[in-house]
Motif scaffolding. Structure first.
Motif, PDB file in Angstrom:
ATOM      1  N   SER A   1      -5.631  14.658  -5.572  1.00 42.43           N
ATOM      2  CA  SER A   1      -5.104  13.295  -5.739  1.00 42.43           C
ATOM      3  C   SER A   1      -4.162  12.956  -4.580  1.00 42.43           C
ATOM      4  CB  SER A   1      -4.366  13.178  -7.073  1.00 42.43           C
ATOM      5  OG  SER A   1      -3.828  11.888  -7.189  1.00 42.43           O
ATOM      6  N   ALA A   2      -3.298  13.922  -4.212  1.00 39.34           N
ATOM      7  CA  ALA A   2      -2.370  13.702  -3.089  1.00 39.34           C
ATOM      8  C   ALA A   2      -3.144  13.505  -1.790  1.00 39.34           C
ATOM      9  CB  ALA A   2      -1.421  14.882  -2.964  1.00 39.34           C
TER      10      ALA A   2
ATOM     11  N   TYR B   1       4.534  10.238  -6.826  1.00 32.24           N
ATOM     12  CA  TYR B   1       5.634  10.509  -7.762  1.00 32.24           C
ATOM     13  C   TYR B   1       5.071  10.989  -9.103  1.00 32.24           C
ATOM     14  CZ  TYR B   1       9.554   9.741 -10.891  1.00 32.24           C
ATOM     15  OH  TYR B   1      10.533   9.907 -11.834  1.00 32.24           O
ATOM     16  N   ARG B   2       3.986  10.371  -9.567  1.00 33.90           N
ATOM     17  CA  ARG B   2       3.354  10.757 -10.850  1.00 33.90           C
ATOM     18  C   ARG B   2       2.817  12.188 -10.790  1.00 33.90           C
ATOM     19  NH1 ARG B   2      -2.307   9.917 -12.190  1.00 33.90           N
ATOM     20  NH2 ARG B   2      -2.642  10.209 -14.421  1.00 33.90           N
ATOM     21  N   ASN B   3       2.262  12.558  -9.591  1.00 34.10           N
ATOM     22  CA  ASN B   3       1.621  13.869  -9.481  1.00 34.10           C
ATOM     23  C   ASN B   3       2.565  14.986  -9.048  1.00 34.10           C
ATOM     24  OD1 ASN B   3      -1.030  13.189 -10.214  1.00 34.10           O
ATOM     25  ND2 ASN B   3      -1.400  12.286  -8.210  1.00 34.10           N
ATOM     26  N   LEU B   4       3.475  14.674  -8.108  1.00 41.60           N
ATOM     27  CA  LEU B   4       4.275  15.738  -7.481  1.00 41.60           C
ATOM     28  C   LEU B   4       5.775  15.646  -7.761  1.00 41.60           C
ATOM     29  CD1 LEU B   4       2.507  15.718  -3.981  1.00 41.60           C
ATOM     30  CD2 LEU B   4       2.073  17.305  -5.863  1.00 41.60           C
TER      31      LEU B   4
ATOM     32  N   GLN C   1       0.830  -1.208   0.000  1.00 42.35           N
ATOM     33  CA  GLN C   1       0.000   0.000   0.000  1.00 42.35           C
ATOM     34  C   GLN C   1       0.864   1.258   0.000  1.00 42.35           C
ATOM     35  OE1 GLN C   1      -2.254  -1.360   3.454  1.00 42.35           O
ATOM     36  NE2 GLN C   1      -4.150  -1.236   2.312  1.00 42.35           N
ATOM     37  N   VAL C   2       1.930   1.239   0.798  1.00 46.01           N
ATOM     38  CA  VAL C   2       2.845   2.392   0.845  1.00 46.01           C
ATOM     39  C   VAL C   2       3.506   2.581  -0.522  1.00 46.01           C
ATOM     40  CG1 VAL C   2       4.971   3.289   1.889  1.00 46.01           C
ATOM     41  CG2 VAL C   2       3.241   2.189   3.340  1.00 46.01           C
ATOM     42  N   PHE C   3       3.918   1.491  -1.157  1.00 42.61           N
ATOM     43  CA  PHE C   3       4.568   1.558  -2.476  1.00 42.61           C
ATOM     44  C   PHE C   3       3.624   2.162  -3.524  1.00 42.61           C
ATOM     45  CE2 PHE C   3       5.093  -0.521  -6.642  1.00 42.61           C
ATOM     46  CZ  PHE C   3       6.339  -0.008  -6.989  1.00 42.61           C
ATOM     47  N   LEU C   4       2.363   1.671  -3.562  1.00 41.28           N
ATOM     48  CA  LEU C   4       1.393   2.194  -4.541  1.00 41.28           C
ATOM     49  C   LEU C   4       1.119   3.680  -4.306  1.00 41.28           C
ATOM     50  CD1 LEU C   4      -1.173  -0.772  -4.682  1.00 41.28           C
ATOM     51  CD2 LEU C   4       0.416  -0.090  -6.469  1.00 41.28           C
ATOM     52  N   ALA C   5       1.056   4.058  -3.036  1.00 35.63           N
ATOM     53  CA  ALA C   5       0.835   5.473  -2.711  1.00 35.63           C
ATOM     54  C   ALA C   5       1.993   6.325  -3.225  1.00 35.63           C
ATOM     55  CB  ALA C   5       0.690   5.631  -1.203  1.00 35.63           C
ATOM     56  N   LEU C   6       3.222   5.841  -3.062  1.00 34.33           N
ATOM     57  CA  LEU C   6       4.403   6.585  -3.520  1.00 34.33           C
ATOM     58  C   LEU C   6       4.421   6.715  -5.046  1.00 34.33           C
ATOM     59  CD1 LEU C   6       7.127   5.170  -1.111  1.00 34.33           C
ATOM     60  CD2 LEU C   6       6.140   7.460  -1.080  1.00 34.33           C
ATOM     61  N   VAL C   7       3.961   5.665  -5.725  1.00 33.34           N
ATOM     62  CA  VAL C   7       3.898   5.708  -7.202  1.00 33.34           C
ATOM     63  C   VAL C   7       2.963   6.843  -7.641  1.00 33.34           C
ATOM     64  CG1 VAL C   7       3.037   4.471  -9.240  1.00 33.34           C
ATOM     65  CG2 VAL C   7       4.492   3.291  -7.575  1.00 33.34           C
ATOM     66  N   ILE C   8       1.793   6.942  -6.993  1.00 32.33           N
ATOM     67  CA  ILE C   8       0.810   7.986  -7.352  1.00 32.33           C
ATOM     68  C   ILE C   8       1.375   9.374  -7.029  1.00 32.33           C
ATOM     69  CG2 ILE C   8      -1.491   8.908  -6.806  1.00 32.33           C
ATOM     70  CD1 ILE C   8      -2.319   5.951  -6.273  1.00 32.33           C
TER      71      ILE C   8
END
Length: 1449
Positions: A526-527, A402-405, A393-400
């Motif tokens: 999104s963040a 990274y894509r946005n910010l 869950q932490v990894f998927l959150a970081l991916v999102i």
């Protein structure tokens, strides 16, 4: 790709046509099918027609889509796509095959042709692939995919949900077992079938297999027989076999238990992990796509197309549906694994507990192992995937992020997340330590509660219940102090993790502002959505760590228990050719003690003894000499220090000194698993003098026996267990003092009929204090100081004038001379045929006539919804409910500030330069920080309420139970009270307050989201009204069934605990009779009954969640459609984006509301059960201030009975019928009479255990019904029939109220011949006493009870069979002590031994509740026709017999 796809389509078309052709030919050959087959098919088809029709319609729809699209293509562009033609053609053919199959009866057999199933699966995979590739190319513009891959058109989009439906439908028709099930057995299968195992995939996905149960629950009250069986894999036998199999493979490893459990369920865990993974991935689709959606709203113009927005809304809907369905399967799968693990561990612990010899586990510990530890390990199956899901869950959150910010803000978010998680480590360690301490304190409390409940009769007779209640409350106070610290630690953890999204978001946005990272409404929302979803793993982390910690404690406790010493059972040796049945080899044996340095042999065998077939071996010796220990050494039930041990050839039967009677009927106790053989059974009852009792009981031998034989007298219990042994038809019989609890005549009857007639060819070893039974023995063993002092024939031993036996016989003759002196020459006038005119057997308790109320067998349960009064009592238990509004206000302010902070960020970044970046972050920090403070307040106040409420309910329950009359304990198994004291109290301590609060918090959050969405578009409010109405209807439909299931879960647990408790107490007997397998089968059946109720209880919740999840997902989809459809000018994009962001949590929140709503009602049943025991009708007041007797009362001890009438219940007959007599002060009165004559009732009336229906009892002129119970009982002394000792020390047993000096205690120990035995232990008065006094012999326990009463120095003393288990020599000394020490007292004696009452001043003979005779023994003996003189003559004759037994044998 298009060419290859066309080839596949053509291939499927050919196969479909070929199949139809072949099937037509095959059917022509078999046209003569029987009418019966048609009938069966028609019957079977009723449930399947609906599904067949849906399948047909879906096939037809997809065919129409392809044909219409082909025509549209042709008219639009003039060219025809080959793909459309061939796909359409194949679908039309598939539709025709479906129609053909339906008409030909394939669907009725719940089976579609395989060719159709393959086509449906292929189509679904192809559509899914096409749609996924379309989205990849559409959203990732830079991605270039090869041309060979399929490209989606509008038909694929439309067909995808329909293909999915076809796929599920097809697979649900694939049967797991044979195609035909006999329809005429439908009714039986309705109850006993495994409805889950028979269900198809679609049925399992939607939980449709529960519909019949809901229908039944709606129409009638559910009973156990209405609940379908649990699946085979979850049954106790299979689950335990799996666990034991994997356990054996890891036996040598220290950490083998967790590995063994995982190995046993790894396949189910793997499937469960797939669902958990799908759920997690689907849940991150929302935050991933929310940027696109918000940007679409911001960029949209009034004239722009809504096509893109609708596709986004549709993807959201699919993702949320996948998330919901996978979550339901994940949660239910975890619960199923939990059911299996619980069943397996329960069986493992049971097997261990009945195989542990010498010192079995205490009842308190066993109840906590089963009730708390096994439950917790079962619950952990629900949390286990959190261990690997958390990093995912932490990894998927970081991916999102990274894509946005970008990289730097993502790194800041990771560091903040890790920091928060690390801060939790010391708190988690503290939680584990506190929880461990709390469990130890709970163990101690349950242990004392269990012991107190077992001894409640004694406590009330001595008026000690208040002292023991204080002791119990002190233990609860210790437990409460640990609970308080534990819950406040949990509050800090809750604060930290509710505040964590604030910390992470501040860190992330802070870095963005420092690095000037561009922010817009889309990326901010999104963040924020990601932080909120990231909150779940962070929020779950403390719970996960706490759960791991608690489970580790539980696993360690079970592991430690399983490791306990277990000595192998002595195998039953097969008979040799010689006639030797028992060989007692030389060796030393000693019972376990807490101090191993003090271990010295209890029994020492110095020479080998062989016992021949058919021998009768008598064992005699003084109290505590080691008779029972010698018998235990033969049975292999005492630890061996040295030597080979005893060998027993053939089957064994055992009658323990302390009666062990099972709950059930008298017949079940006698048969003990054997087949019923009518004639032999009657003979056994007659030989064991039970035939008369059976005739007296209303239900005969089907009379239900209460827990531990509570409603039977001591003599009845002894004779039932003797009958159990005799009926077993074993080779060797081991009887431990079988004649102590019965009167003179019955003892003679048992000896003649059982030992010398029915068992004449059997080998019998019996320990006895009745020395008159030695003469008929082939071998006599005289025990002294743990060694066999003499062994040989009776004639040889009696000839040795210096021997131990001669010394004991001298005491026996002395007591006999007393009788003969009083009797003068009366015995000469009495003829032999007048012997059995009277039985002196004690009667006891209110259920003499077998009228045991049924409620003692089956627990009563409330029906209907949990009453509002239960909720209001619970909520107002702490501070009158004053803190509840404060907690709710904290939650409202928290929710408001959190939404405000999120809206501020979205609004501030909507337009460049609207607010400065510094101001943006500071206002955000202030709003978020404020919300965190309210969360801290909420957590602390909630913990305070939880502690206070739990304590309030506990005090009310325990006070009510301790003030209950004895009849309540006679009719209520202790397991029922313990269940409330352990399981239900634990639920109230740590669960219900948080469940109730969680429900309130979730409702506040849900309301706030509905308000927010309605602000954006008012139409949403109408949608929500409709969905909420539907949800409430569903919930009302669900709750009738779920409520009864939840109640059954509570009720089905008690029989398991009761069987555990009973088996541990009688483990030696169970092992001796080789009945372990039968008892194991019974516990497995009880566990399966519990499992099937728990299994369906979990499933019903998922059934509801699936339906309501879908409704809320549909609402979210429609909200998005409304936002997309509304013109740009009509909506505020920031607010709309915020509404969509919060909408992502809608299904999780709604599931949380539903789950808590159902759970609260289910859990509140624990409060309901506790409150049931707060309203028990109470005994009379302990003290009546206006009517307190003088401190010196009674001074004389004169007792007057005036027209005394007593009945136990208005529905039962009168037991005492107008008794009037006076017991003069300072005199000795003996009370004798037949079974049911009212002796024990008279004693109970004197102590006001039962209140008189009419008449009065006056002591020294004071009417005892006018004074308090404590004032009455504390001034009287009693030695009850069953000697009761408590766990503790010798001092606490003799003087629980701590009112006497050591010198006074030593004086009474000397008087009771106990001083020497106590001095053998260097701890003296602090020598330990085990639970139930197990480390002291029964005779020694009776001496301790005597010492206890002599220490109190009461004016009125009641002896109820006080010396039944004491040898004659000690008895003579004790009687002298009683006479000397109670010279100024009134002594009332209920006795079997004639010497005990022969020298009394007066004898009262009762018959059928009336006075038959009342005079001095001398006067009664002068009349040879008096009942008393006949009894004395019988005793004299029995004791004086020389060779009559020898002649009989």
């Amino acid at each position: 790709m298009e060419i290859s796809l066309e080839i596949v389509n053509v291939g499927f078309s050919i196969v479909l046509l070929t199949w139809v052709l072949l099937d037509t030919l095959r059917r022509r050959r078999r046209r003569d099918g029987t009418e019966n087959e048609t009938y069966l098919r028609d019957r079977a088809s009723r449930g399947c027609k609906g599904f067949a029709l849906i399948t047909l319609i879906v096939n037809a729809l997809i065919s129409v889509f392809y044909v219409v699209f082909g025509i549209y293509d042709y008219y639009g562009g003039g060219n025809v796509s080959l793909k459309s033609i061939f796909s359409g053609m194949t679908w039309v053919l598939a539709t025709m095959v479906t129609i053909y199959s339906k008409n030909r009866g394939f669907s009725e057999h719940r089976r579609w042709p395989w060719v159709l199933i393959f086509w449906w699966i292929f189509s679904f995979i192809f559509c899914s692939l096409s749609v996924c590739l379309y989205f990849i190319t559409h959203f990732l513009k830079s991605t270039k995919l090869p041309d060979i891959l399929p490209k989606a058109n509008i038909v694929e989009f439309a067909s995808l949900p329909l293909s999915m439906l076809l796929c599920c439908n097809a697979l649900s028709y694939v049967r797991k077992d044979s195609d035909l099930k006999e329809p005429l057995l439908e009714k039986e299968f309705e109850i006993h079938t495994d409805s889950y195992g028979d269900a198809g995939i679609w049925s399992k996905v939607t939980f449709r297999w529960l519909n019949p149960l809901f229908k039944r629950g709606r129409n009638q009250k559910l009973e156990l027989q209405h609940i379908p069986s649990v699946p085979l894999s979850e049954r106790a036998a299979n689950a335990s076999a799996l666990l034991e199999g994997s356990f054996r493979k890891h036996k040598m490893e220290d950490s083998s238990l967790p590995k063994a459990i995982i190995r046993a369920v790894w396949k189910s865990l793997a499937v469960n992990a797939v669902f958990a993974g799908v759920n997690t991935t689907a849940s991150y689709m929302g935050p991933f796509l929310i940027t696109n959606f918000v940007n679409y709203l911001l960029e949209k113009h009034d004239d722009s197309s809504i096509h893109h927005g609708l596709i986004l809304a549709f993807i959201f809907f699919i993702a949320k549906t996948m998330e919901s369905l996978s979550q339901r399967q994940w949660y239910f799968g975890a619960q199923i694994i939990g059911v299996r693990v619980r069943a397996a561990l329960s069986v493992l612990i049971y097997k261990k507990s009945i195989s542990i010899k010498y010192s079995g586990p205490s009842n308190g510990k066993m109840i906590n192992l089963i009730n708390v530890d096994v439950e917790r390990i079962g619950d952990f199956c629900w949390y286990i995937h959190g261990i690997w899901l958390l990093p995912l869950q932490v990894f998927l959150a970081l991916v999102i992020l990274y894509r946005n910010l970008g990289a730097a803000p993502s790194a800041a978010a990771l560091i903040a997340t890790v920091l928060v998680m690390v801060c939790n480590t010391p708190l988690a360690n503290m939680q584990e330590r506190l929880h461990s301490k709390m469990m130890e304190a709970k163990d101690s409390r349950i242990k004392v509660t269990s012991e107190t409940l077992k001894s409640m009769r004694v406590l009330k007779l001595h008026s000690w219940e208040s002292t023991f209640l204080k002791k119990l409350l002190q233990l609860r106070e210790t437990e409460r102090s640990w609970l308080k610290r534990y819950l406040y630690t949990c509050s800090v953890v809750a604060f930290l993790f509710w505040a964590s999204p604030t910390l992470v978001s501040v860190a992330t946005f802070g870095v963005c502002i420092i690095l000037n990272t561009p922010l817009n409404t889309g990326t901010v929302l999104s963040a924020l959505a990601t932080f909120r979803i990231l909150q779940e793993p962070i929020y779950n982390l403390p719970e996960l760590i706490s759960m791991i910690a608690q489970t580790k404690v539980s696993v360690d406790r079970i592991k430690e228990f399983i490791k306990e010493d277990q000595l192998k059972l002595i195998p039953g040796h097969t008979s040799k050719e010689s006639n030797v049945m028992i060989v007692i080899e030389t060796g030393e044996y000693a019972w376990k003690t807490s101090d191993q340095n003090l271990k010295k042999p209890t029994i020492k065998i110095v020479e080998k003894i062989e016992i021949m077939k058919g021998y009768k071996v008598a064992i005699c010796g003084s109290v505590g000499s080691g008779k029972s220990s010698l018998l235990s050494s033969i049975l292999g039930e005492i630890p061996k220090i040295s030597g080979v041990g005893a060998k027993v050839y053939g089957t064994k039967a055992y009658v323990p000194q302390s009666s062990w009677i099972q709950t059930g009927t008298v017949r079940e106790n006698v048969l003990f698993g054997k087949e019923m053989i009518g004639g032999y059974y009657e003979n056994v009852l007659e030989a064991c003098a039970l035939d008369q009792d059976v005739k007296m009981w209303e239900d005969g031998d089907l009379t239900i026996v209460g827990e531990r034989g509570m409603n039977l007298s001591g003599g009845e219990k002894q004779r039932i267990q003797l009958a159990r042994a005799v009926y077993s038809d074993s080779d060797v019989y081991i009887l431990d003092d079988p004649f102590s609890a019965v009167d003179a005549h019955t003892g003679t009857h048992l000896f003649k009929k059982c030992l010398l007639q029915l068992l004449s060819l059997k080998t019998v070893i019996y320990a006895t204090h009745q020395l008159e039974f030695l003469e008929a023995a082939d071998l006599v063993l005289v025990i002294k100081g743990g060694q066999i002092a003499q062994s040989g024939k009776y004639e040889d031993l009696i000839a040795d004038l210096n021997g131990e036996l001669v010394r004991q016989m001298a005491a026996h003759r002395k007591s006999l001379d007393q009788v003969n002196r009083c009797q003068i020459d009366v015995s000469l006038k009495i003829r032999p045929h007048q012997v059995n005119l009277i039985d002196v057997v004690e009667e006891k308790g209110p259920f003499n006539n077998g009228n045991l109320p049924e409620k003692s067998h089956e627990e009563e349960a409330e029906t209907g919804p949990v009453k509002l009064s239960v909720y209001s009592t619970f909520v107002t238990s702490a501070y009158g409910g004053a803190l509840v509004p404060v907690i709710l206000l904290c939650q409202v302010l928290f929710q408001g500030l959190q939404m405000g902070s999120n809206y501020w960020m979205a609004w501030g970044t909507e337009k460049e330069g609207r607010v400065s970046r510094e101001r943006l972050i500071w206002v955000f920090i202030m709003l978020s920080g404020g919300s965190s403070i309210f969360i801290l307040g909420r957590a602390v106040f909630l913990a305070t309420i939880a502690i206070q409420t739990a304590q309030s309910l506990f005090l009310r329950m325990v006070t009510s139970v301790f003030r209950a009359p004895i009849s309540f304990f006679d009719s209520t198994p202790s397991s029922r009270i313990l269940n409330r004291s352990s399981t239900d109290q634990s639920t109230v301590d740590m669960d219900i307050p948080y469940r109730l609060a969680g429900l309130a918090f979730a409702l506040i959050q849900l309301t706030s989201i509905i308000v927010l969405m309605s602000q954006v578009a008012w139409q949403v409010f109408l949608l929500f009204l409709g969905v909420l109405g539907l949800s409430i209807w569903y919930q009302a439909y669900y709750i009738t069934t779920a409520r009864e299931l939840a109640r059954m879960v509570g009720i089905r647990k008690a029989p398991i605990l009761h069987h555990f408790s009973e088996s541990i107490t009688g483990a030696a007997t169970i092992r001796c009779f080789n009945q372990e397998n039968r008892f194991l089968m019974k516990i497995m059946n009880l566990i399966d009954d519990y499992s099937r109720v728990a299994f369906h209880n979990y499933a019903t919740m998922e059934w509801l969640s699936v339906r309501i999840n879908f409704l809320f997902n549909l609402v979210f989809f429609l909200v998005l459609v409304i936002l997309v459809s509304l013109p740009r000018s009509a909506i505020n994009p920031s607010l709309a984006g915020l509404a969509a962001t919060y909408g992502l949590n809608l299904n999780v929140l709604q599931a949380w509301v539903i789950w808590n709503l159902c759970n609260v009602e289910n859990k509140m049943i624990s409060v309901e059960r506790i409150l049931q025991f707060t309203n028990i009708p109470s005994e009379a007041p302990l003290v009546i201030e206006d009517c307190r007797p003088n401190p010196e009362w009674p001074t004389v001890g004169k007792i007057e009975l005036e027209n005394l009438h007593v009945q136990y219940d208005p529905a039962l007959p009168m037991v005492l019928k107008g008794i009037s007599c006076t017991f003069p002060g300072q005199k000795k009165i003996g009370v004798v009479g037949r079974t049911g004559s009212g002796k024990s009732t008279l004693i109970q009336a004197l102590f006001r255990v039962v209140e008189p229906s009419g008449g009065h009892i006056l002591i020294d002129g004071v009417d005892i019904s006018k004074i308090g119970l404590q004032d009455l009982r504390s001034r009287l002394g009693i030695i009850p029939q069953d000697p009761t000792l408590f766990q503790g020390t010798m001092r606490t047993n003799l003087d629980p109220l701590q009112q006497h000096s050591d010198q006074e205690i030593w004086e009474v120990l000397n008087q009771c011949r106990l001083a020497e035995i106590v001095r053998q232990d260097q701890r003296l008065l602090d020598a330990p006493v085990a639970e139930d006094g197990e480390n002291w012999s029964v005779g020694q326990r009776q001496l301790v009870c005597l010492a206890r009463v002599l220490l109190k120095k009461r004016r009125i003393l009641v002896l109820d069979e006080a010396t039944a288990s004491i040898d004659t020599a000690t008895d003579v000394i004790i009687q002298e002590t009683i006479r000397r020490e109670t010279s100024g007292c009134t002594v009332i004696t209920v006795a079997h031994r004639i010497p005990t009452v022969i020298d009394n001043d007066l004898v009262l003979v009762l018959d059928e509740g009336k006075v038959l005779e009342y005079d001095s023994p001398t006067r009664l003996l002068e009349d040879s026709s008096s009942a008393f003189s006949k009894l004395v003559a019988e005793y004299s004759r029995r004791s004086s017999m020389s060779n009559c037994f020898r002649d009989l044998s």
